[in-house]
Design a protein around this motif. Structure first.
Motif, PDB file in Angstrom:
ATOM      1  N   TYR A  75      17.748  32.002 102.734  1.00 41.88           N
ATOM      2  CA  TYR A  75      18.663  31.990 101.540  1.00 41.88           C
ATOM      3  C   TYR A  75      19.645  30.952 101.872  1.00 41.88           C
ATOM      4  O   TYR A  75      20.253  30.402 102.827  1.00 41.88           O
ATOM      5  CB  TYR A  75      19.153  33.405 101.289  1.00 41.88           C
ATOM      6  N   VAL A  76      20.231  30.463 100.612  1.00 39.15           N
ATOM      7  CA  VAL A  76      21.517  29.650 100.636  1.00 39.15           C
ATOM      8  C   VAL A  76      22.511  30.228  99.814  1.00 39.15           C
ATOM      9  O   VAL A  76      22.442  30.863  98.791  1.00 39.15           O
ATOM     10  CB  VAL A  76      21.004  28.172  99.847  1.00 39.15           C
ATOM     11  N   LEU A  77      23.751  30.281 100.665  1.00 41.26           N
ATOM     12  CA  LEU A  77      24.872  31.067 100.213  1.00 41.26           C
ATOM     13  C   LEU A  77      25.946  30.106  99.510  1.00 41.26           C
ATOM     14  O   LEU A  77      25.945  28.850 100.211  1.00 41.26           O
ATOM     15  CB  LEU A  77      25.287  31.838 101.028  1.00 41.26           C
ATOM     16  N   THR A  78      26.582  30.375  98.720  1.00 44.79           N
ATOM     17  CA  THR A  78      27.759  29.398  98.326  1.00 44.79           C
ATOM     18  C   THR A  78      29.347  29.770  98.762  1.00 44.79           C
ATOM     19  O   THR A  78      29.354  31.135  98.744  1.00 44.79           O
ATOM     20  CB  THR A  78      27.993  29.422  96.665  1.00 44.79           C
ATOM     21  N   LEU A  79      29.903  28.832  99.369  1.00 42.22           N
ATOM     22  CA  LEU A  79      31.197  29.412 100.223  1.00 42.22           C
ATOM     23  C   LEU A  79      32.109  28.334  99.535  1.00 42.22           C
ATOM     24  O   LEU A  79      31.950  26.992  99.324  1.00 42.22           O
ATOM     25  CB  LEU A  79      31.217  29.323 101.312  1.00 42.22           C
ATOM     26  N   HIS A  80      33.287  28.745  98.863  1.00 44.96           N
ATOM     27  CA  HIS A  80      34.505  28.029  98.349  1.00 44.96           C
ATOM     28  C   HIS A  80      35.455  28.052  99.201  1.00 44.96           C
ATOM     29  O   HIS A  80      36.176  29.164  99.855  1.00 44.96           O
ATOM     30  CB  HIS A  80      34.778  28.553  96.858  1.00 44.96           C
ATOM     31  N   ARG A  81      36.288  26.846  99.721  1.00 46.46           N
ATOM     32  CA  ARG A  81      37.280  26.727 100.594  1.00 46.46           C
ATOM     33  C   ARG A  81      38.558  26.350  99.898  1.00 46.46           C
ATOM     34  O   ARG A  81      38.636  25.402  99.195  1.00 46.46           O
ATOM     35  CB  ARG A  81      36.846  25.824 101.694  1.00 46.46           C
ATOM     36  N   ILE A  82      39.534  26.928 100.134  1.00 39.48           N
ATOM     37  CA  ILE A  82      40.829  26.557  99.742  1.00 39.48           C
ATOM     38  C   ILE A  82      41.626  26.191 100.899  1.00 39.48           C
ATOM     39  O   ILE A  82      42.240  27.006 101.675  1.00 39.48           O
ATOM     40  CB  ILE A  82      41.932  27.398  98.810  1.00 39.48           C
ATOM     41  N   PRO A  83      41.573  24.916 101.227  1.00 44.05           N
ATOM     42  CA  PRO A  83      42.262  24.491 102.366  1.00 44.05           C
ATOM     43  C   PRO A  83      43.783  24.373 102.409  1.00 44.05           C
ATOM     44  O   PRO A  83      44.208  24.370 103.738  1.00 44.05           O
ATOM     45  CB  PRO A  83      41.962  22.945 102.659  1.00 44.05           C
ATOM     46  N   GLU A  84      44.531  24.350 101.662  1.00 45.99           N
ATOM     47  CA  GLU A  84      45.962  24.639 101.570  1.00 45.99           C
ATOM     48  C   GLU A  84      46.511  25.131 100.356  1.00 45.99           C
ATOM     49  O   GLU A  84      45.814  25.231  99.399  1.00 45.99           O
ATOM     50  CB  GLU A  84      46.590  23.223 101.969  1.00 45.99           C
ATOM     51  N   GLY A  85      47.779  25.316 100.462  1.00 46.01           N
ATOM     52  CA  GLY A  85      48.409  25.602  99.061  1.00 46.01           C
ATOM     53  C   GLY A  85      48.658  24.417  98.185  1.00 46.01           C
ATOM     54  O   GLY A  85      48.260  23.560  98.374  1.00 46.01           O
ATOM     55  N   ARG A  86      49.450  24.731  97.094  1.00 48.02           N
ATOM     56  CA  ARG A  86      49.893  23.886  96.063  1.00 48.02           C
ATOM     57  C   ARG A  86      50.625  22.652  96.554  1.00 48.02           C
ATOM     58  O   ARG A  86      50.533  21.660  96.243  1.00 48.02           O
ATOM     59  CB  ARG A  86      50.567  24.689  94.919  1.00 48.02           C
ATOM     60  N   VAL A  87      51.509  23.089  97.687  1.00 48.44           N
ATOM     61  CA  VAL A  87      52.361  21.931  98.192  1.00 48.44           C
ATOM     62  C   VAL A  87      51.543  21.695  99.422  1.00 48.44           C
ATOM     63  O   VAL A  87      51.270  22.581 100.201  1.00 48.44           O
ATOM     64  CB  VAL A  87      53.729  22.598  98.401  1.00 48.44           C
ATOM     65  N   LYS A  88      51.182  20.508  99.763  1.00 51.63           N
ATOM     66  CA  LYS A  88      50.577  20.186 101.073  1.00 51.63           C
ATOM     67  C   LYS A  88      51.375  20.438 102.221  1.00 51.63           C
ATOM     68  O   LYS A  88      52.435  20.467 102.339  1.00 51.63           O
ATOM     69  CB  LYS A  88      50.190  18.700 101.050  1.00 51.63           C
ATOM     70  N   GLY A  89      50.622  20.641 102.952  1.00 53.44           N
ATOM     71  CA  GLY A  89      51.324  21.254 104.380  1.00 53.44           C
ATOM     72  C   GLY A  89      51.631  20.304 105.340  1.00 53.44           C
ATOM     73  O   GLY A  89      51.453  19.133 105.115  1.00 53.44           O
TER      74      GLY A  89
END
Length: 368
Positions: A75-89
């Motif tokens: 099976y193929v799964l979908t994964l969503h990544r939020i790497p940082e917040g609104r303000v870049k780290g």
């Protein structure tokens, strides 16, 4: 979502939200529809008009990336990544967190056994390969059962830093939702019929007929199906419900619902029961399905459990059974939060969930 430690978030959308997926256009992600027939490589998916990243994340100012993850069973799964917040780290390493939602899900010849056996390991392996770090895990509803079952078998422990379980689903025999109890008995009693209908499509004709029959039972309010399933949620506002109801309910595997119905009926947490000793012997080498032993979860693994007094699915008595299985857990590694007024949906859509639940959850993660 200003979070100090949870700066790197992976959202597993292969396991859909509370009861319905937020967006039919996003596609059914636990599926081999995206696999080419002559290759091990995933083929390009026809992109949705508006994807999850664009419609739910980027509009709030967060960066978002989408990945496809292949499981060992194809099976193929979908994964969503939020790497940082609104303000870049600042560029420093961030702690990865996997958010895992619950039912309803998509596609067809599987139960939550396969989610435990194949899907969670694939997601953990992928996140670990991307970050090189152990994960913090957040599960809601069925997402908690998947984690508990995995951990009871000693799986994922080496890749897991801590786990937070919201509205934990393990034992189900005390759930107070009338529609859930009746549906569970129906799935057990009509197992051979439902196996002929591999897809449980909430908006399909066959399921509509089934739900219409359920609505005839006393005590079931089909004009408020959310409360009929989840209990009386205290803290949902009109805008949240309106957004929720913009999207159609998604399909799941009928076998998965049958498996959950078996959990309700039998009062134990076990692998899928094929209904006769001969078939069970074929799959398990024994006449009865193996049990997931919750007391086998490592005692030194940091756990955060949050449950509500009005939850009709994760009933207080069933959570207490789970906690009894965890009675030998290291005292400083088990945090339990009881919220008297919360029902099942409040944990993911309640207006006060951030202040009451998420802040406590993040404080828990920051301890380890």
């Amino acid at each position: 979502m200003a979070i100090k430690k949870m700066g790197l978030v992976f959202i597993a959308t292969c396991f859909l939200g509370l009861i319905f997926e937020p967006g039919r256009a996003h596609g059914s992600t636990k599926s081999d529809l995206f696999m080419s027939h002559g290759s091990d490589l995933p083929v390009a998916q026809t992109p949705p008009l508006v994807g999850i990243c664009e419609s739910f994340v980027a509009v709030h100012g967060y960066p978002c990336k989408e990945f496809k993850v292949k499981t060992q069973d194809g099976y193929v799964l979908t994964l969503h990544r939020i790497p940082e917040g609104r303000v870049k780290g600042s560029g420093k390493i961030r702690q990865p967190v996997l958010l895992q939602h619950g039912i309803l899900m998509a596609f067809w010849a599987w139960s939550w056994d396969e989610l435990v056996e194949h899907d969670l390991p694939a997601l953990f392996d992928f996140v670990h390969s991307q970050t090189g770090q152990k994960l913090d895990y957040v599960g809601h509803s069925l997402g908690t059962l998947m984690a508990l079952a995995s951990l009871s078998q000693g799986k994922l422990v080496d890749q897991l830093k801590s786990a937070a379980l919201l509205s934990p689903i393990a034992y189900l025999s005390h759930m107070t939702t009338s529609i859930g109890q009746i549906a569970a008995r129906s799935f057990i009693g009509e197992i051979t019929i439902w196996f002929g209908l591999a897809e449980f499509n909430p908006i399909g004709e066959a399921v509509a007929t089934f739900l219409k029959a359920l609505c005839a039972y006393p005590g079931i309010d089909c004009y408020d199906l959310m409360s009929s399933f989840t209990g009386k949620n205290c803290c949902l506002n009109v805008s949240t419900i309106d957004l929720f109801l913009q999207y159609e309910p998604q399909s799941t595997s009928t076998k998965n619902l049958v498996h959950l119905a078996q959990t309700v009926r039998d009062g134990i947490i076990a692998k899928f029961d094929y209904g006769n000793s001969e078939t069970n012997m074929k799959y398990y080498g024994q006449s009865k399905p193996p049990i997931y032993n919750m007391s086998s979860i490592p005692n030194d693994l940091p756990l955060f459990l949050s449950y509500g007094g009005q939850d009709a699915l994760s009933d207080v008595r069933d959570v207490e059974l789970l906690l009894d299985n965890l009675k030998f857990h290291d005292g400083d590694k088990l945090t339990v939060q009881y919220i008297k007024d919360f029902a099942h949906a409040d944990f993911v859509m309640g207006g006060s969930a951030k202040k009451i639940v998420y802040d406590a959850l993040i404080a828990f993660f920051n301890r380890w």
